[in-house]
Design a protein around this motif. Structure first.
Motif, PDB file in Angstrom:
ATOM      1  N   LYS A  90       0.804  -1.215   0.000  1.00 36.41           N
ATOM      2  CA  LYS A  90       0.000   0.000   0.000  1.00 36.41           C
ATOM      3  C   LYS A  90       0.840   1.268   0.000  1.00 36.41           C
ATOM      4  CE  LYS A  90      -4.092   1.929   2.243  1.00 36.41           C
ATOM      5  NZ  LYS A  90      -5.095   1.737   3.319  1.00 36.41           N
ATOM      6  N   TRP A  93       1.516   2.561  -3.454  1.00 31.68           N
ATOM      7  CA  TRP A  93       0.433   2.980  -4.333  1.00 31.68           C
ATOM      8  C   TRP A  93       0.546   4.477  -4.605  1.00 31.68           C
ATOM      9  CZ3 TRP A  93      -4.562   0.559  -1.765  1.00 31.68           C
ATOM     10  CH2 TRP A  93      -4.442  -0.835  -1.797  1.00 31.68           C
ATOM     11  N   GLN A  98      -4.049   5.973  -2.424  1.00 34.86           N
ATOM     12  CA  GLN A  98      -3.967   5.769  -0.979  1.00 34.86           C
ATOM     13  C   GLN A  98      -5.043   6.580  -0.257  1.00 34.86           C
ATOM     14  OE1 GLN A  98      -0.123   5.776   0.970  1.00 34.86           O
ATOM     15  NE2 GLN A  98       0.943   5.474  -0.981  1.00 34.86           N
ATOM     16  N   SER A 101      -8.369   5.010  -0.875  1.00 39.39           N
ATOM     17  CA  SER A 101      -8.469   3.749  -0.144  1.00 39.39           C
ATOM     18  C   SER A 101      -8.920   3.968   1.282  1.00 39.39           C
ATOM     19  CB  SER A 101      -7.114   3.032  -0.155  1.00 39.39           C
ATOM     20  OG  SER A 101      -7.133   1.898   0.669  1.00 39.39           O
ATOM     21  N   SER A 106     -12.322   3.520  -3.436  1.00 40.61           N
ATOM     22  CA  SER A 106     -11.436   3.370  -4.589  1.00 40.61           C
ATOM     23  C   SER A 106     -11.548   1.977  -5.193  1.00 40.61           C
ATOM     24  CB  SER A 106      -9.991   3.638  -4.179  1.00 40.61           C
ATOM     25  OG  SER A 106      -9.112   3.336  -5.233  1.00 40.61           O
ATOM     26  N   ALA A 109      -8.003   0.559  -5.556  1.00 39.51           N
ATOM     27  CA  ALA A 109      -7.454   0.028  -4.309  1.00 39.51           C
ATOM     28  C   ALA A 109      -8.017  -1.364  -4.029  1.00 39.51           C
ATOM     29  CB  ALA A 109      -7.765   0.970  -3.148  1.00 39.51           C
ATOM     30  N   ASN A 110      -9.304  -1.541  -4.297  1.00 37.54           N
ATOM     31  CA  ASN A 110      -9.922  -2.849  -4.071  1.00 37.54           C
ATOM     32  C   ASN A 110      -9.298  -3.914  -4.970  1.00 37.54           C
ATOM     33  OD1 ASN A 110     -11.676  -1.832  -2.138  1.00 37.54           O
ATOM     34  ND2 ASN A 110     -13.302  -1.385  -3.637  1.00 37.54           N
ATOM     35  N   GLY A 113      -5.802  -4.742  -3.808  1.00 39.66           N
ATOM     36  CA  GLY A 113      -5.880  -5.570  -2.607  1.00 39.66           C
ATOM     37  C   GLY A 113      -6.181  -7.018  -2.939  1.00 39.66           C
TER      38      GLY A 113
END
Length: 392
Positions: A90, A93, A98, A101, A106, A109-110, A113
């Motif tokens: 993270k 990113w 960030q 997230s 986001s 971001a998902n 992840g």
């Protein structure tokens, strides 16, 4: 001791007939397509945003021909997955992602992840495969070792060796070593494990065993290293998701397949297998001694023994001691004289030379002593200490 019945020497014909029983379904066509698309995207990103020195190192690694040996290939896959997970952390990113997230809004971001979670699961499967396979190989070799004190010593040596290896890795990590540095060390340690197994075959009184797992890798599963740190990267996530999905599924499928091949792999025992490895019985007359000599060529070898008196009316105890004579003629008392009914023990040699195990019945005036014994010299299977010059 495992039975040798039915074992045969390995020949090319024998190997061919063995591997014919394990056909591997070809890899998904998606691999070739996704590899091409990922390479094209990577080249676009490189043109728009030149990589840092660290990133250039990763790109150079990815462009190298994949190792064709199964063991080395698995370690390289493991290294690459860890590098990718490092890039997906993270903290690396884009700042905008960030921030998004933190609010949970986001999509990027998902997705990142989910990719991280999938690769972590794949890494776990690979690590588990290597660990279990290493244990399986060692246990297979140990099956053909005498099931007595020598096997125990060899297992203790291996446990000590593994602790030392882990301490070496921990020291490298704590000193700031990179993932690439760590895997260079891990591969060096893997080669050391092979040498240790080979050394077992030179132990006196130990059955020589050759274990070979000769398998080939059909082709590289998938190589990719992708950096997403700009707005344009969002448009390429669909391809990246597909690549990770295919990589994870194909690698795990291959590991399931190769585990079965490993677990059933053929091996043979050479024709010069030593026999007659049972306990010996000797009679030590009153007023006399009996000696067994063992020549030790390598330090860190183990001298081991197991003996007991064959019970009779007057068989109470017998003296026992161990001494060493160096190549220069000097004698050193290793184990002081003491009287025993039975004893089992061992020690690690500090010097090369001739070692004598002495049973002493000189204190008896009338009665002989009958001793049932087994002794052995077990070669070192732990890493020798490196000198400063060797480390350089």
């Amino acid at each position: 001791m495992a039975s040798m019945e039915g074992l045969v020497p390995i020949t090319r014909h024998f190997l061919a007939s063995y591997y014919e029983k394990y056909p591997f379904t070809p890899l998904s066509d998606d691999i070739s397509r996704l590899s091409t698309e990922m390479l094209a995207l990577a080249n676009i990103l490189i043109d728009e945003l030149p990589p840092t020195p660290e990133e250039s190192t990763l790109l150079d690694e990815a462009n190298q021909p994949p190792p064709h040996k199964i063991d080395e290939n698995m370690w390289k896959n493991r290294e690459n997955v860890e590098e990718i997970l490092f890039l997906l952390e993270k903290s690396r990113w884009p700042q905008e992602v960030q921030k998004e997230s933190a609010t949970g809004e986001s999509e990027l971001a998902n997705i990142l992840g989910k990719l991280e979670e999938k690769l972590k699961n794949t890494l776990k499967v690979l690590v588990d495969f290597q660990s279990k396979n290493s244990e399986h190989v060692f246990n297979t070799v140990m099956t053909y070792m005498p099931q007595d004190f020598r096997g125990t010593i060899i297992r203790q040596q291996r446990e000590r060796s593994e602790r030392n290896k882990q301490a070496e890795v921990d020291a490298l990590v704590n000193s700031g070593g990179s993932i690439r540095d760590r895997y260079a060390l891990l591969w060096k340690q893997q080669m050391e494990r092979r040498r240790q197994l080979a050394q077992l075959g030179s132990a006196t009184g130990v059955y020589k065993t050759l274990v070979k797992y000769l398998v080939g890798v059909p082709e590289v599963l998938l190589e990719f290293i992708q950096k997403i740190n700009d707005d344009d990267g969002r448009d390429h996530l669909a391809i990246l998701e597909q690549a990770v999905d295919v990589y994870a599924s194909e690698l795990e499928r291959f590991l399931v397949f190769i585990r079965e091949v490993f677990n059933n792999a053929p091996f043979f025992i050479p024709a010069d297998v030593r026999k007659g490895d049972s306990y010996k019985e000797i009679s030590v007359p009153a007023g006399k001694t009996y000696e067994v000599s063992l020549t030790v060529e390598s330090i860190n070898s183990y001298i081991a023994w197991d003996f007991s008196l064959v019970q009779g009316k007057m068989n109470m105890d017998i003296g026992f001691s161990v001494e060493c004579e160096s190549p220069g003629g000097g004698k050193t008392l290793i184990l002081p004289h003491k009287r025993y009914e039975s004893d089992q023990g061992n020690f690690c040699t500090c010097i090369a030379g001739d070692y004598k195990l002495i049973w002493d019945n000189t204190y008896s005036t009338f009665f002989k002593k009958v001793v049932r014994y087994k002794v052995d010299c077990i070669p070192p299977v732990v890493e020798p200490l490196q000198t400063a010059a060797e480390e350089d």
